[in-house]
Scaffold this motif. Structure first.
Motif, PDB file in Angstrom:
ATOM      1  N   THR A 117       4.432  90.368  23.208  1.00 37.01           N
ATOM      2  CA  THR A 117       5.702  90.994  23.597  1.00 37.01           C
ATOM      3  C   THR A 117       6.819  90.307  22.814  1.00 37.01           C
ATOM      4  O   THR A 117       6.589  89.267  22.188  1.00 37.01           O
ATOM      5  N   ALA A 118       8.043  90.854  22.839  1.00 35.78           N
ATOM      6  CA  ALA A 118       9.145  90.231  22.097  1.00 35.78           C
ATOM      7  C   ALA A 118       9.537  88.901  22.753  1.00 35.78           C
ATOM      8  O   ALA A 118       9.536  88.799  23.980  1.00 35.78           O
ATOM      9  N   PRO A 119       9.913  87.884  21.933  1.00 37.87           N
ATOM     10  CA  PRO A 119      10.420  86.632  22.516  1.00 37.87           C
ATOM     11  C   PRO A 119      11.672  86.910  23.345  1.00 37.87           C
ATOM     12  O   PRO A 119      12.429  87.829  23.033  1.00 37.87           O
ATOM     13  N   VAL A 148      19.392  93.750  25.609  1.00 36.84           N
ATOM     14  CA  VAL A 148      19.813  93.176  26.892  1.00 36.84           C
ATOM     15  C   VAL A 148      19.219  94.055  27.995  1.00 36.84           C
ATOM     16  O   VAL A 148      19.392  95.275  27.980  1.00 36.84           O
ATOM     17  N   LYS A 149      18.524  93.421  28.962  1.00 41.03           N
ATOM     18  CA  LYS A 149      17.852  94.206  30.001  1.00 41.03           C
ATOM     19  C   LYS A 149      18.170  93.670  31.397  1.00 41.03           C
ATOM     20  O   LYS A 149      18.044  92.470  31.643  1.00 41.03           O
ATOM     21  N   ALA A 150      18.529  94.569  32.284  1.00 37.93           N
ATOM     22  CA  ALA A 150      18.677  94.201  33.698  1.00 37.93           C
ATOM     23  C   ALA A 150      17.282  93.903  34.243  1.00 37.93           C
ATOM     24  O   ALA A 150      16.310  94.554  33.857  1.00 37.93           O
ATOM     25  N   GLY A 195      18.704 100.575  32.417  1.00 39.69           N
ATOM     26  CA  GLY A 195      19.193  99.193  32.387  1.00 39.69           C
ATOM     27  C   GLY A 195      18.866  98.421  31.115  1.00 39.69           C
ATOM     28  O   GLY A 195      18.820  97.194  31.138  1.00 39.69           O
ATOM     29  N   VAL A 196      18.640  99.135  30.007  1.00 35.27           N
ATOM     30  CA  VAL A 196      18.296  98.463  28.744  1.00 35.27           C
ATOM     31  C   VAL A 196      19.320  98.859  27.681  1.00 35.27           C
ATOM     32  O   VAL A 196      19.560 100.039  27.462  1.00 35.27           O
ATOM     33  N   ILE A 197      19.936  97.850  27.056  1.00 36.52           N
ATOM     34  CA  ILE A 197      20.978  98.159  26.065  1.00 36.52           C
ATOM     35  C   ILE A 197      20.686  97.395  24.771  1.00 36.52           C
ATOM     36  O   ILE A 197      20.531  96.166  24.780  1.00 36.52           O
ATOM     37  N   GLU A 207      16.183  89.864  24.703  1.00 35.09           N
ATOM     38  CA  GLU A 207      14.991  89.719  23.865  1.00 35.09           C
ATOM     39  C   GLU A 207      15.229  90.229  22.459  1.00 35.09           C
ATOM     40  O   GLU A 207      16.197  90.959  22.195  1.00 35.09           O
ATOM     41  N   SER A 208      14.341  89.812  21.562  1.00 34.45           N
ATOM     42  CA  SER A 208      14.462  90.242  20.162  1.00 34.45           C
ATOM     43  C   SER A 208      14.166  91.721  20.064  1.00 34.45           C
ATOM     44  O   SER A 208      13.376  92.268  20.831  1.00 34.45           O
ATOM     45  N   PHE A 209      14.783  92.330  19.064  1.00 34.63           N
ATOM     46  CA  PHE A 209      14.588  93.763  18.814  1.00 34.63           C
ATOM     47  C   PHE A 209      13.319  93.934  17.985  1.00 34.63           C
ATOM     48  O   PHE A 209      13.127  93.264  16.966  1.00 34.63           O
ATOM     49  N   LEU A 210      12.439  94.818  18.447  1.00 32.82           N
ATOM     50  CA  LEU A 210      11.185  95.066  17.721  1.00 32.82           C
ATOM     51  C   LEU A 210      11.292  96.387  16.970  1.00 32.82           C
ATOM     52  O   LEU A 210      11.822  97.365  17.495  1.00 32.82           O
ATOM     53  N   LYS A 211      10.737  96.403  15.744  1.00 27.91           N
ATOM     54  CA  LYS A 211      10.764  97.629  14.940  1.00 27.91           C
ATOM     55  C   LYS A 211       9.376  98.234  14.884  1.00 27.91           C
ATOM     56  O   LYS A 211       8.389  97.496  14.808  1.00 27.91           O
TER      57      LYS A 211
HETATM   58  P1  AMP Z   1      12.243  99.439  28.557  1.00 26.98           P
HETATM   59  O1  AMP Z   1      12.744 100.081  29.825  1.00 26.98           O
HETATM   60  O2  AMP Z   1      12.172  97.965  28.629  1.00 26.98           O
HETATM   61  O3  AMP Z   1      11.016 100.084  27.998  1.00 26.98           O
HETATM   62  O4  AMP Z   1      13.342  99.822  27.464  1.00 26.98           O
HETATM   63  C1  AMP Z   1      13.790 101.144  27.267  1.00 26.98           C
HETATM   64  C2  AMP Z   1      13.784 101.478  25.798  1.00 26.98           C
HETATM   65  O5  AMP Z   1      14.573 100.534  25.069  1.00 26.98           O
HETATM   66  C3  AMP Z   1      12.405 101.385  25.165  1.00 26.98           C
HETATM   67  O6  AMP Z   1      11.691 102.577  25.368  1.00 26.98           O
HETATM   68  C4  AMP Z   1      12.750 101.144  23.717  1.00 26.98           C
HETATM   69  O7  AMP Z   1      13.106 102.349  23.069  1.00 26.98           O
HETATM   70  C5  AMP Z   1      13.973 100.263  23.809  1.00 26.98           C
HETATM   71  N1  AMP Z   1      13.566  98.841  23.763  1.00 26.98           N
HETATM   72  C6  AMP Z   1      13.288  98.035  24.809  1.00 26.98           C
HETATM   73  N2  AMP Z   1      12.954  96.804  24.403  1.00 26.98           N
HETATM   74  C7  AMP Z   1      13.028  96.808  23.065  1.00 26.98           C
HETATM   75  C8  AMP Z   1      12.796  95.832  22.054  1.00 26.98           C
HETATM   76  N3  AMP Z   1      12.469  94.578  22.354  1.00 26.98           N
HETATM   77  N4  AMP Z   1      12.950  96.211  20.775  1.00 26.98           N
HETATM   78  C9  AMP Z   1      13.307  97.471  20.447  1.00 26.98           C
HETATM   79  N5  AMP Z   1      13.560  98.429  21.349  1.00 26.98           N
HETATM   80  C10 AMP Z   1      13.424  98.123  22.644  1.00 26.98           C
END
Ligand code: AMP
Ligand code: GLY
Length: 444
Positions: A136-138, A161-163, A171-173, A204-208
């Motif tokens: 998973t991302a750091p 940034v995640k709640a 809650g994910v920005i 967390e780090s952004f994953l591509k």
């Molecule tokens: P999540 O609810 O954590 O899945 O996040 C919602 C959306 O945000 C995901 O479906 C991705 O499109 C994007 N996202 C979440 N975490 C990352 C990450 N570490 N790197 C890139 N995109 C992310």
């Protein structure tokens, strides 16, 4: 009444033979899909849905109990000798509906409250992944906004940034600089836009890479993955605009071949179940892994403890194995007896039609025309937010319909779905015209 197949099952102390009654909990497109699929099972006699919606009401008996009223749901299941309860949404699972039903010896498809923490707390799930070496991302966890902003000042962008808690997928920005980071942190932690869910945050780090959804039936011992699918979270074509609950999906994806599915099983699904077992948690239900396929292999973005929506609307139409059988085997820890599940050699897509303004403020009450009962299973309209008033179909939610088409390949399946979408009309209807566009693209 269908002819019984001779299977025997017990509810509490009562023994049943043959067909059973099923209760589906929830009220969206996912639940309409579950009811539609379960209705095709030879093991299912009658289906109730609580609270359901107007579309579901056409094919099952809707019961006026909200999906978070656990006591009323378990009383209903007990009173009506329900053989299997299937939970659609995350909220009742996070509240402990499975624990409550199990205490009353009622069969329920869905994980316990402890297991549902994989979805209900992002901090729990990330710390779990770190502990059990699941890719998973750091990340870092913060309880204070000032500390989080201080961290971002010296971090590399983009960041995510995640709640911590449940925020209906919002809650994910993703932030690209310190100003955006500060704004996101303040929105979640100081303004509390997502309420208590924002008491803690993750950065967390952004994953591509390509994002895919992999769901699996899990009975605590055995894991059986379903075909992979891809969601379209942004509101507008080309993945632009605000995040939504999902604007469409297709299945299977070209990115997950047999080898990749094996890697996902070995590196992610199996270690997740093993880790949970080590924590003393037995997972029974569907485990959803939201994955990024990065150049370093698949990494988990998030877990959900239930079927993804709209993914399920494109995945289940391709399932040939009896869904009720699979669910009962999950509940009874007998998944081992299914070596493999069988699938149609086709593609399926779901195009979501939403109300004007969604995912922001939207209007409801628009009349819907063009809703014809489907003549075959190649096309289906799943209802998410509709109501039937004086024989007229009206919109009653943000996401209104999921229009499913399936055919030999993705292109033909898309043609089918969009032909149907073009026949359905309501004022302000919005939908993406590019579902499946990433299927032809390589990992970037
Ligand atoms: P999540 O609810 O954590 O899945 O996040 C919602 C959306 O945000 C995901 O479906 C991705 O499109 C994007 N996202 C979440 N975490 C990352 C990450 N570490 N790197 C890139 N995109 C992310
Ligand atoms: N489609 C993503 C979810 O169900 O959370």
């Amino acid at each position: 009444m269908k002819i019984g197949t001779g299977i025997a099952y017990t509810i509490g102390h009562v023994k049943f033979r043959g067909v059973m009654k099923v209760l589906v909990v929830g009220s969206g497109g996912r639940e309409h899909t579950l009811v539609w699929k379960l209705k095709q099972s030879r093991k299912v006699d009658k289906i109730f849905c609580a609270p359901g919606n107007a579309g579901i009401d056409q094919i099952a008996k809707c019961v006026d109990i909200k999906s978070d009223n656990i006591k009323a749901l378990s009383d209903f299941a007990h009173r009506n000798k329900i053989g299997l309860t299937v939970v659609g949404p995350e909220v009742p699972l996070a509240m402990g509906i499975a624990d409550d039903f199990q205490k009353r010896k009622l069969k329920i498809f869905g994980p316990s409250k402890a297991a549902a923490q994989l979805e209900s707390s992002k901090v729990f799930s990330k710390e779990f992944m770190r502990k059990y070496h699941i890719p998973t991302a750091p990340f870092r966890v913060f309880n204070m906004a000032a500390e989080a902003i201080g961290f971002c000042k010296s971090a590399e962008f983009p960041l995510v940034v995640k709640a911590d808690g449940l925020a209906a997928g919002k809650g994910v920005i993703v932030v690209r600089n310190i100003d955006e980071a500060t704004q996101a942190i303040e929105t979640i932690m100081s303004k509390k836009v997502f309420g208590k869910a924002g008491n803690r945050i993750l950065i967390e780090s952004f994953l591509k890479g390509q994002e895919v959804s992999v769901m699996a039936f899990v009975d605590g011992k055995t894991t059986i993955p379903l075909l992979s699918s891809q969601d379209h979270k942004q509101a507008y074509d080309g993945d632009r605009g605000p995040n939504t609950g999902g604007m469409g999906a297709y299945c299977p994806t070209p990115f997950v071949d047999e080898e990749m599915m094996e890697e996902i099983t070995d590196r992610i699904l199996s270690p997740t179940i093993k880790g949970l077992t080590e924590e003393g948690i037995k997972y029974k239900g569907v485990l959803y892994a939201g994955l990024m396929l990065t150049p370093d292999g698949p990494k988990v973005l998030e877990y959900n403890c239930r079927f993804g929506d709209p993914e399920v609307q494109a995945v289940l139409p391709l399932l040939k194995t009896d869904l009720a059988d699979l669910m009962m085997a999950t509940v009874n820890q007998k998944l081992e007896s299914f070596n493999k599940i069988s699938w149609e050699d086709s593609s399926a897509v779901c195009v979501v039609m939403a109300s004007k303004g969604y995912p922001g403020k939207y209007s409801i009450g628009a009349q819907i025309s063009g809703l014809q009962p489907s003549k075959d299973n190649q096309c289906q309209v799943f209802h998410a937010g509709t109501e039937l008033k004086n024989k007229k179909w009206l919109t009653s939610g943000g996401r209104v319909l999921g229009v499913m088409g399936k055919d030999k390949n993705l292109k033909l399946a898309l043609n089918r779905a969009y032909r149907l979408v073009n026949k359905i009309r309501f004022q302000g209807a919005s939908f993406r015209r590019d579902i499946g566009f990433r299927a032809g693209k390589q990992i970037t």
